[in-house]
Motif scaffolding. Structure first.
Motif, PDB file in Angstrom:
ATOM      1  N   GLY A 188       0.845  -1.183   0.000  1.00 11.36           N
ATOM      2  CA  GLY A 188       0.000   0.000   0.000  1.00 11.36           C
ATOM      3  C   GLY A 188       0.883   1.235   0.000  1.00 11.36           C
ATOM      4  O   GLY A 188       2.112   1.132  -0.032  1.00 11.36           O
ATOM      5  N   VAL A 213       1.801   1.363  -9.247  1.00  9.19           N
ATOM      6  CA  VAL A 213       1.565   1.814  -7.864  1.00  9.19           C
ATOM      7  C   VAL A 213       0.096   1.642  -7.490  1.00  9.19           C
ATOM      8  O   VAL A 213      -0.230   1.212  -6.386  1.00  9.19           O
ATOM      9  N   GLU A 214      -0.801   1.960  -8.410  1.00  9.32           N
ATOM     10  CA  GLU A 214      -2.230   1.862  -8.117  1.00  9.32           C
ATOM     11  C   GLU A 214      -2.732   0.422  -8.044  1.00  9.32           C
ATOM     12  O   GLU A 214      -3.825   0.171  -7.534  1.00  9.32           O
ATOM     13  N   SER A 215      -1.951  -0.517  -8.551  1.00 10.80           N
ATOM     14  CA  SER A 215      -2.381  -1.923  -8.522  1.00 10.80           C
ATOM     15  C   SER A 215      -1.916  -2.643  -7.249  1.00 10.80           C
ATOM     16  O   SER A 215      -1.933  -3.870  -7.199  1.00 10.80           O
ATOM     17  N   LYS A 252       1.806   9.915  -3.236  1.00  7.62           N
ATOM     18  CA  LYS A 252       1.610   9.053  -4.394  1.00  7.62           C
ATOM     19  C   LYS A 252       2.515   9.469  -5.551  1.00  7.62           C
ATOM     20  O   LYS A 252       3.149   8.631  -6.189  1.00  7.62           O
ATOM     21  N   ILE A 258       5.439   7.255  -7.361  1.00  8.09           N
ATOM     22  CA  ILE A 258       5.423   6.920  -8.789  1.00  8.09           C
ATOM     23  C   ILE A 258       6.779   7.259  -9.400  1.00  8.09           C
ATOM     24  O   ILE A 258       7.353   6.468 -10.158  1.00  8.09           O
ATOM     25  N   LYS A 312       2.607   4.625 -12.693  1.00  8.59           N
ATOM     26  CA  LYS A 312       1.340   5.011 -12.055  1.00  8.59           C
ATOM     27  C   LYS A 312       0.418   3.800 -11.939  1.00  8.59           C
ATOM     28  O   LYS A 312      -0.169   3.532 -10.888  1.00  8.59           O
ATOM     29  N   LYS A 313       0.281   3.033 -13.019  1.00  5.33           N
ATOM     30  CA  LYS A 313      -0.560   1.828 -12.993  1.00  5.33           C
ATOM     31  C   LYS A 313      -0.009   0.800 -12.007  1.00  5.33           C
ATOM     32  O   LYS A 313      -0.762   0.123 -11.306  1.00  5.33           O
ATOM     33  N   GLU A 331      -1.444   8.232   0.315  1.00  6.04           N
ATOM     34  CA  GLU A 331      -2.042   8.977  -0.799  1.00  6.04           C
ATOM     35  C   GLU A 331      -1.378  10.348  -0.994  1.00  6.04           C
ATOM     36  O   GLU A 331      -1.289  10.832  -2.108  1.00  6.04           O
ATOM     37  N   THR A 389       1.244  -5.569  -4.950  1.00  5.84           N
ATOM     38  CA  THR A 389       1.913  -6.162  -6.101  1.00  5.84           C
ATOM     39  C   THR A 389       3.383  -6.400  -5.797  1.00  5.84           C
ATOM     40  O   THR A 389       3.945  -5.798  -4.880  1.00  5.84           O
TER      41      THR A 389
END
Length: 173
Positions: free
Chosen positions: A111, A140-142, A117, A121, A137-138, A114, A145
């Motif tokens: 996690g 970090v938002e997923s 963020k 990235i 960006k994708k 925010e 992982t």
């Protein structure tokens, strides 16, 4: 002559009594010896085994409970006397065996904060090879992982420290 008849009649009577007793004790046909490693059971036991093997798990549980009640058996499993020795022997072998040292680690992004963020990235873009800003960006938002897998302990700790500075929650496995 009389003596020969007497001996012959005694032998005949003994033969008849032997045949009668043989028939009395051999009501079942003789069983064929079992192959190596297998034991033979009576027909009654074989019938019970075949009926029990056709039960489902719930029926087996009910059968077990009924037998425990009927035979007044305790619910706790009984531990064989040699089991304590066996467990201590296994523990001694485990202590004597060398411990396996983990050499490859996986760094996971679980996690992030925010508020940080954008910084995360940018840091992911710089640390991970071949990644542009959109991909970072994708990525970090997923979260959660895997950031990197199969890396050394020192590299994993450096990666964790760098990402933790920018608000990431990192786990090393």
């Amino acid at each position: 002559m009389f003596r020969i008849k007497t001996i012959a009649s005694i032998a005949l009577n003994q033969r008849r009594s032997f045949c009668r007793s043989y028939r009395m004790f051999s009501a079942e046909p003789l069983s064929v010896p079992a192959p190596d490693g297998q034991t033979t059971f009576s027909a009654k036991i074989e019938k019970l085994v075949s009926e029990i093997s056709q039960l489902n798990l719930i029926e087996v549980s009910e059968l077990s409970t009924a037998l425990k009640q009927r035979l007044n058996l305790p619910d706790a499993p009984m531990v064989p006397q040699g089991a304590m020795f066996a467990t201590s022997k296994v523990e001694a072998e485990e202590e004597a065996a060398p411990k396996v040292v983990q050499t490859s680690f996986t760094v996971k992004l679980m996690g992030f904060d925010e508020k940080q963020k954008v910084a995360l990235i940018k840091e992911c873009k710089n640390l991970l090879d071949g990644m542009n800003l959109v991909q970072a960006k994708k990525f970090v938002e997923s979260a959660p992982t895997v950031v990197k897998a199969d890396i050394g302990k020192g590299d994993a700790e450096k990666l964790r420290d760098a990402l933790a500075k920018v608000g990431a929650e990192i786990v090393i496995e």
